[in-house]
Structures are given as structure tokens and as C-alpha cells.
Scaffold this active site. Structure first.
Site, PDB file in Angstrom:
ATOM      1  N   GLY A 160      12.419  10.467  -3.409  1.00 48.52           N
ATOM      2  CA  GLY A 160      12.899   9.256  -3.566  1.00 48.52           C
ATOM      3  C   GLY A 160      12.209   8.476  -5.243  1.00 48.52           C
ATOM      4  O   GLY A 160      13.009   7.919  -5.972  1.00 48.52           O
ATOM      5  N   ARG A 161      10.976   8.608  -5.264  1.00 49.79           N
ATOM      6  CA  ARG A 161      10.508   8.144  -6.484  1.00 49.79           C
ATOM      7  C   ARG A 161      10.938   9.201  -7.834  1.00 49.79           C
ATOM      8  O   ARG A 161      10.289   8.676  -8.907  1.00 49.79           O
ATOM      9  CB  ARG A 161       8.864   8.000  -6.402  1.00 49.79           C
ATOM     10  CG  ARG A 161       8.349   9.224  -5.981  1.00 49.79           C
ATOM     11  CD  ARG A 161       6.732   9.004  -5.362  1.00 49.79           C
ATOM     12  NE  ARG A 161       6.126  10.150  -4.824  1.00 49.79           N
ATOM     13  CZ  ARG A 161       6.159  10.456  -3.644  1.00 49.79           C
ATOM     14  NH1 ARG A 161       7.086   9.957  -2.595  1.00 49.79           N
ATOM     15  NH2 ARG A 161       5.431  11.535  -3.114  1.00 49.79           N
ATOM     16  N   LYS A 199      18.321   7.301   0.060  1.00 51.20           N
ATOM     17  CA  LYS A 199      18.539   8.724   0.046  1.00 51.20           C
ATOM     18  C   LYS A 199      18.723   9.041   1.638  1.00 51.20           C
ATOM     19  O   LYS A 199      19.638  10.018   1.671  1.00 51.20           O
ATOM     20  CB  LYS A 199      16.957   9.318  -0.189  1.00 51.20           C
ATOM     21  CG  LYS A 199      17.016  10.751  -0.267  1.00 51.20           C
ATOM     22  CD  LYS A 199      15.598  11.203  -0.760  1.00 51.20           C
ATOM     23  CE  LYS A 199      15.374  12.699  -0.180  1.00 51.20           C
ATOM     24  NZ  LYS A 199      14.213  13.190  -0.838  1.00 51.20           N
ATOM     25  N   HIS A 231      -3.997 -13.462 -21.275  1.00 54.48           N
ATOM     26  CA  HIS A 231      -4.644 -14.516 -20.997  1.00 54.48           C
ATOM     27  C   HIS A 231      -4.705 -14.701 -19.680  1.00 54.48           C
ATOM     28  O   HIS A 231      -4.668 -15.748 -19.101  1.00 54.48           O
ATOM     29  CB  HIS A 231      -3.179 -15.654 -21.378  1.00 54.48           C
ATOM     30  CG  HIS A 231      -3.266 -15.540 -22.922  1.00 54.48           C
ATOM     31  ND1 HIS A 231      -4.000 -16.333 -23.699  1.00 54.48           N
ATOM     32  CD2 HIS A 231      -2.629 -14.925 -23.754  1.00 54.48           C
ATOM     33  CE1 HIS A 231      -3.930 -16.156 -25.010  1.00 54.48           C
ATOM     34  NE2 HIS A 231      -2.676 -15.234 -25.075  1.00 54.48           N
ATOM     35  N   LYS A 242       5.955   1.538   9.415  1.00 52.04           N
ATOM     36  CA  LYS A 242       7.376   1.578   9.888  1.00 52.04           C
ATOM     37  C   LYS A 242       7.492   1.540  11.420  1.00 52.04           C
ATOM     38  O   LYS A 242       8.323   0.723  11.740  1.00 52.04           O
ATOM     39  CB  LYS A 242       8.176   2.695   9.326  1.00 52.04           C
ATOM     40  CG  LYS A 242       8.346   2.551   7.560  1.00 52.04           C
ATOM     41  CD  LYS A 242       9.274   3.853   7.352  1.00 52.04           C
ATOM     42  CE  LYS A 242       9.328   4.366   5.964  1.00 52.04           C
ATOM     43  NZ  LYS A 242      10.188   5.506   5.873  1.00 52.04           N
ATOM     44  N   GLU A 271      14.955  -1.558   5.978  1.00 52.96           N
ATOM     45  CA  GLU A 271      15.435  -2.770   4.911  1.00 52.96           C
ATOM     46  C   GLU A 271      16.334  -2.561   4.127  1.00 52.96           C
ATOM     47  O   GLU A 271      17.271  -3.643   4.078  1.00 52.96           O
ATOM     48  CB  GLU A 271      14.370  -2.669   3.676  1.00 52.96           C
ATOM     49  CG  GLU A 271      12.794  -3.118   4.375  1.00 52.96           C
ATOM     50  CD  GLU A 271      11.914  -1.536   4.676  1.00 52.96           C
ATOM     51  OE1 GLU A 271      12.475  -0.751   4.945  1.00 52.96           O
ATOM     52  OE2 GLU A 271      10.557  -1.806   4.518  1.00 52.96           O
ATOM     53  N   GLU A 318       2.363   6.664  -4.877  1.00 52.38           N
ATOM     54  CA  GLU A 318       2.948   7.167  -3.618  1.00 52.38           C
ATOM     55  C   GLU A 318       2.846   8.729  -3.629  1.00 52.38           C
ATOM     56  O   GLU A 318       2.791   9.609  -2.510  1.00 52.38           O
ATOM     57  CB  GLU A 318       4.405   6.793  -3.358  1.00 52.38           C
ATOM     58  CG  GLU A 318       4.890   7.037  -2.061  1.00 52.38           C
ATOM     59  CD  GLU A 318       6.246   6.468  -1.589  1.00 52.38           C
ATOM     60  OE1 GLU A 318       7.127   7.171  -2.212  1.00 52.38           O
ATOM     61  OE2 GLU A 318       6.655   5.445  -1.105  1.00 52.38           O
TER      62      GLU A 318
HETATM   63  O1  F6P Z   1       8.428   4.268   1.136  1.00 52.41           O
HETATM   64  C1  F6P Z   1       8.850   5.317   1.367  1.00 52.41           C
HETATM   65  C2  F6P Z   1      10.336   5.956   0.994  1.00 52.41           C
HETATM   66  O2  F6P Z   1      10.531   6.981   1.564  1.00 52.41           O
HETATM   67  C3  F6P Z   1      10.155   6.231  -0.609  1.00 52.41           C
HETATM   68  O3  F6P Z   1       9.586   7.467  -0.784  1.00 52.41           O
HETATM   69  C4  F6P Z   1      11.611   6.056  -0.920  1.00 52.41           C
HETATM   70  O4  F6P Z   1      11.762   5.870  -2.257  1.00 52.41           O
HETATM   71  C5  F6P Z   1      11.886   4.857  -0.123  1.00 52.41           C
HETATM   72  O5  F6P Z   1      11.307   4.861   1.232  1.00 52.41           O
HETATM   73  C6  F6P Z   1      13.243   4.544   0.234  1.00 52.41           C
HETATM   74  O6  F6P Z   1      13.967   5.667   0.884  1.00 52.41           O
HETATM   75  P1  F6P Z   1      15.378   5.643   1.008  1.00 52.41           P
HETATM   76  O7  F6P Z   1      16.114   6.008  -0.428  1.00 52.41           O
HETATM   77  O8  F6P Z   1      15.714   6.884   1.847  1.00 52.41           O
HETATM   78  O9  F6P Z   1      15.997   4.504   1.389  1.00 52.41           O
END
Ligand code: F6P
Length: 550
Positions: A273-274, A211, A390, A514, A217, A359
Site C-alpha cells: 500500500g505505501r 488495495k 517559527h 481495527k 474507512e 509503517e
Molecule cells: O494502514 C494499514 C493499511 O493496510 C495500509 O498499509 C494501506 O495503505 C491502508 O491500510 C489502506 O489499505 P487499502 O488500500 O487496502 O484500503
């Protein structure tokens, strides 16, 4: 009264009334509730679209449901829901509309954010995604060397990974079986390494899903993927265009990364995002299942959106599930909630729900900035049955904790299951039904004795029961049913956040880690001094460096 004109939750008479009601119920047992009320199973069952939902195995009476309904009214759940659907900025800490419901609304809908109807833009991106998905699926989209794409690798994390990865698994039976789809999220290089090690770069397409397009990452993995591709192809930056597309709200950063803006699929800041896998973030899924199936999934979401807005309490599935969660979390001290899908295809469903729920509702400050005096979101966990049986079901059945659970299952196995495996489906579902039964009704000491058990073993072989479950059953796990299920949980989470008076749409709690990681990284790599580092972390950093021979 607080700043928004709403009394604090724990001072509401409806809250107090629920507390008293809980005391009056005392040690009520589901056995007794079923004995007293033969119509209970039928009355506490409802249907939403293709979902059949049995909530009779809950520690509730008609009075409980009435009081929970009053709590929902007193806390303005319906008003907040309507404000969300109207595009008001109910994400108050980020001053944003919350309009994932617009992503699956019909093209004729008028849904406004900042006075602008968002539907045309949503439809236009869906059309662009559809054209792209068709081209990749048909082989019309070629890689740099002219080969067709055989593998799609989605690189993203959190909402930009969990949704498409979960839905891809869930809808495997509907996917293009001649193509492969992989999902890379972890900044641990092992994730990308394992995803690409057996791939031909000439036949690989990377979908960079972010987003913000700033998530460390994702950008790190995307950069490494680009290096892997260009060195594998022995090509320059011009090869990126045929092998990289982006899903983002941030055109500037996408261009900076080197992806042609024509290859960017847009979404908007009013999509959390979620809550985003039915936006452009679902592109990998759309390539996998085709745009028609993707649209069927959106229609499933929309069906539940409409249901949430119109159904009365006793028939309103998200409202009921949300209130039941509040009943256990706030009045029975339940700390967690298990989601137990009896479908191998839902293997990533609970992980997806963890982000959606935890979240969203893992907050301890209310919408007015006050520390809450009540429990908020539960720990959500679980894995597909029967594997969990199990492993940890022992604790569910005989442990000291009350853990409400959702049991999910489907009447039909997937359509392309090998015929020889079809008979196993009854066994799978028999386990689901048996678990709901055992958790609710248990096995009394007398029943154990009647089996001739030695007296000293009777306590060990007794099952107290009284463990509440919701059973959600559908004919099959189709794209539409998946959409219905996700919307059901999205709105359940919404209801709980509304009652708890928290902002379910921000996620400030992920920020500190972060920032600290960025600060510590140079210490690991170059031995840089980190001002103010605590003694424990400083010791660990030193040990790490020593182990790495630095
Ligand atoms: O974990 C924090 C967060 O902002 C989530 O809400 C989001 O889904 C994720 O990081 C990834 O963010 P982006 O889509 O901006 O890379």
C-alpha cells in the site's frame, strides 16, 4: 547464527566496531571536522539524476563511512536488494514479492513474480489509465446527465490516499488547472462533507482507491459518496458507472460494491500500500497531470532504482542515507528524524514519508521472530520551511535532543508562479541554507560575547550546533524529480530494514486497533455489551453515550 544463517545484528563484529568508533569520536564537532578536512564538502556530495545531495554536515568521517559500509555488507543489504528486484518473496510474513520497482520499469524489462513476468500487465494497466485520464481531461468522459467532469474526488486511506494526495500537491503547477482534485480519507464524516458540499454531483467523479477494497474507512466513505451522488442526481444505481471507478486488487469486492469491473484499474498483491502511488493508485494524479507527465515521474523513480542497484557505497544515495540513519538511531540515540522541505508544494511530503518509513520500519521483532535488541525505525516528522522555523526549530537548535534532518529545496520556483512572487524564492532558499549552517556550526559563546552581549545572556544566545543535516537540492520540482525523491526514500527505508533484519513490508501493527474498533462500535451505537472491555474504556464509552443523550 539464526535460522537464516545470519548472526544477530548486535553480535556482529561490524556492529561492535561502530560502537567503538562512536566512543572514539567522543564529542567531535562539525566545526572541527570541517576545519580538519577542507575537501569534505566536495567529497561528501553526490549527484543522483537531478538530485544534488550534500551529506557533509553529518557527524561522520571516512572511517565512519567505511565501517557503515562494512555493516551493510555484513547484513546482506545488497543480497536482499537483489532478491527484491528478482521478485523473491522477501515479505516473509505475508509470503509476497515486493515489486514496486516493476511499476516504473521500462516495458521491455522482465521482472518475475511466481515465475510470471509482471511487466506486460503493468504496461497494460498504465495504457488503460492513460486512455481514461485523457477522456476525463478532455471532457470526453461524461457524467450520467451528459455533463463533463469538473471535480475528481479520490477516496482512500493510508497508501491509497497519502501518495496521490502528496503528489497532486507537489505537482500542482503541472495539473489541469480547470479541474479540481480532492482527497477524502478520514472516516470522520466531516472529511467527505467538506469535500463535496460545494460540488455538483453531475460533474463529480469518485475514484475509490483501496488495495483490499475492505478497508472500513474507505468503504464507508465510498458508500456515503454513492448515496450523496444518487440522491443529488435523483438517479438509480445505473448512474454509478459514469461517476465511480475503482483502483484495487480485489475485483470481487469492487463488483459487489456496484462498480463495473471495466471501470476498475488493477494492481497486484506484490505492491505494498505505501509503495503504491506509482501503480493504478496514482490514477487521480494521472488525471491531474496527464499520462505523459505521469510517465516522466515513473522514469524518475526508475532512474533511482537503477542507481540503487549499481552505485558504489560513496555514491549510492539511498544506501548512504539509510546507513546515516542507522548511525544516529543506533549509535547516537537519536529517536526521530525531521524532513523539512523548503517548498510549499511539498506540504504533504513528510506525512507521506511517515507512512512509508514508520509503517515499514516500526517493528520490534526481527525476520526470525525474535525481539530485537536494537532501535529500529525513527519517528519521522516535519513541515515545510519556513513555517517550522517559527514553531519547533527552537528545539532543533537549542534543545537537548539530537534530531538529524533532511533539508529539501529547489533552485527554481515553479514555472507558473506569478512573476511578482518570483523574488521571494531567493529568500526561501536563503532560509534553507541558513538553517543547515546554523544547525551544523551554531554560534559559540565567544561569538556571542564579540557582539557585546551581557554575560548573563551568553548561555541563552549560544547555539551549540553539531546538529546533522542532509541537504537535497534540485533545479525544479518536476514529475521526474518527485519520482526520484520518492524512490530515494523508499530505498533508504529498505536499507534500514535490511540492516535491522526486520520485514519492512508487512504492517501487522495496524490490525489490533481495527478489530477493537469493530467490537466497540455497537456499544456506542446500541449500548451493546462488549465482553472483556477494560474499566477505563468502558467508562469512556458510557460517558460518550451520556454526552450523546443515549
Ligand atoms: O494502514 C494499514 C493499511 O493496510 C495500509 O498499509 C494501506 O495503505 C491502508 O491500510 C489502506 O489499505 P487499502 O488500500 O487496502 O484500503
Amino acid at each position: 547464527m539464526n535460522a537464516e544463517g545470519r548472526s544477530r545484528l548486535d553480535q556482529l563484529p561490524e556492529w561492535t566496531a561502530l560502537g567503538k568508533h562512536r566512543e572514539q569520536l567522543g564529542k567531535v564537532h562539525l566545526r572541527e571536522l570541517f576545519e580538519r578536512d577542507p575537501g569534505r564538502a566536495e567529497r561528501y556530495t553526490l549527484r543522483v539524476g537531478d538530485l544534488h545531495l550534500d551529506y557533509s554536515k553529518h557527524l561522520v568521517t571516512d572511517e565512519t563511512l567505511r565501517l557503515l559500509g562494512e555493516l551493510a555488507s555484513a547484513t546482506g543489504v545488497a543480497e536482499l536488494r537483489d532478491a527484491m528486484f528478482r521478485g523473491e518473496k522477501i515479505n516473509i510474513t505475508e509470503q509476497r514479492s515486493v515489486l514496486h520497482i516493476a511499476l516504473r520499469a521500462p516495458g521491455s524489462a522482465v521482472i518475475k513474480s511466481d515465475g510470471e513476468n509482471v511487466t506486460p500487465a503493468v504496461q497494460s494497466v498504465l495504457t488503460k489509465m492513460g486512455t481514461f485520464a485523457d477522456r476525463v481531461r478532455s471532457g470526453d468522459w461524461k457524467g450520467h446527465t451528459g455533463k463533463r467532469i469538473k471535480t475528481v474526488v479520490n477516496i482512500g486511506i493510508g497508501g491509497s490516499d497519502l501518495g496521490p494526495a502528496m503528489a497532486y500537491e507537489a505537482l500542482r503547477a503541472y495539473t489541469h488547472r480547470d479541474m479540481q482534485f480532492r482527497f477524502v480519507s478520514n472516516v470522520d464524516g466531516a472529511d467527505l462533507h467538506e469535500a463535496v458540499r460545494d460540488l455538483d454531483p453531475a460533474e463529480t467523479l469518485f475514484i475509490i482507491a483501496s488495495k483490499t477494497f475492505t478497508t472500513i474507512e474507505t468503504i464507508t466513505n465510498a458508500t456515503s459518496a454513492r448515496d450523496w451522488l444518487l440522491s443529488g442526481l435523483r438517479a438509480g444505481g445505473e448512474a454509478v458507472a459514469q461517476h465511480f471507478v475503482a483502483l484495487s486488487t480485489n475485483a470481487e469486492k469492487v463488483t459487489e460494491f456496484g462498480i463495473n469491473p471495466d471501470n476498475m484499474f488493477e494492481f497486484w498483491d506484490w505492491v505494498g500500500g505505501r509503495y503504491s502511488f506509482d501503480s493504478a493508485i496514482g490514477l487521480s494524479l494521472m488525471v491531474a497531470i496527464g499520462h505523459e507527465r505521469f510517465r516522466e515521474m515513473l522514469a524518475g523513480f526508475h532512474l533511482v532504482d537503477e542507481h540503487f542497484c549499481s552505485a558504489p557505497l560513496h555514491e549510492n544515495a539511498p544506501l548512504l542515507l539509510g546507513l546515516l540513519g542507522i548511525w544516529y538511531g543506533n549509535f547516537w540515540d537519536a529517536q526521530s528524524h525531521a524532513v523539512l522541505p523548503y517548498s510549499h508544494y511539498l506540504s504533504k511530503f513528510t506525512a507521506y514519508l511517515q507512512q512509508l518509513d514508520m509503517e515499514s520500519n516500526g517493528k520490534s521483532v526481527d525476520r526470525d521472530g525474535h525481539r530485537v535488541n536494537w532501535q529500529t525505525g525513527p519517528v519521522v516528522w516535519g513541515t515545510p520551511g519556513t513555517n517550522g522555523q517559527h514553531a519547533y526549530y527552537q528545539l532543533l537548535h537549542q534543545g537537548t535532543k539530537l534530531i538529524p534532518a533532511d533539508l529539501l529545496g529547489f533552485a527554481e520556483p515553479v514555472a507558473d508562479l506569478q512573476p511578482g512572487l518570483v523574488p521571494q524564492h531567493d529568500l526561501l532558499m536563503a532560509n534553507l541554507f541558513a538553517q543547515g549552517q546554523a544547525l551544523a556550526f551554531g554560534k559559540t559563546p565567544d561569538e556571542v560575547r564579540a557582539e557585546g552581549m551581557a554575560e548573563e545572556l551568553v548561555p541563552h544566545k549560544t547555539f551549540p550546533g553539531n546538529r546533522p543535516t542532509t541537504t537535497i537540492l534540485a533545479k525544479e520540482l518536476s514529475p521526474s524529480v518527485l519520482g526520484q525523491l520518492i524512490a530515494l526514500y523508499e530505498h533508504k527505508v529498505f536499507v534500514q530494514g535490511a540492516v535491522w533484519n526486520i520485514d519492512s513490508f508487512d504492517q501487522w501493527g495496524v490490525e489490533l486497533g481495527k478489530v477493537l474498533a469493530k467490537r466497540v462500535e455497537p456499544a456506542l451505537t446500541d449500548g451493546a455489551e462488549v465482553p472483556g472491555l477494560d474499566a477505563s474504556t468502558a467508562g469512556l464509552v458510557a460517558k460518550y453515550r451520556a454526552l450523546r443523550g443515549r
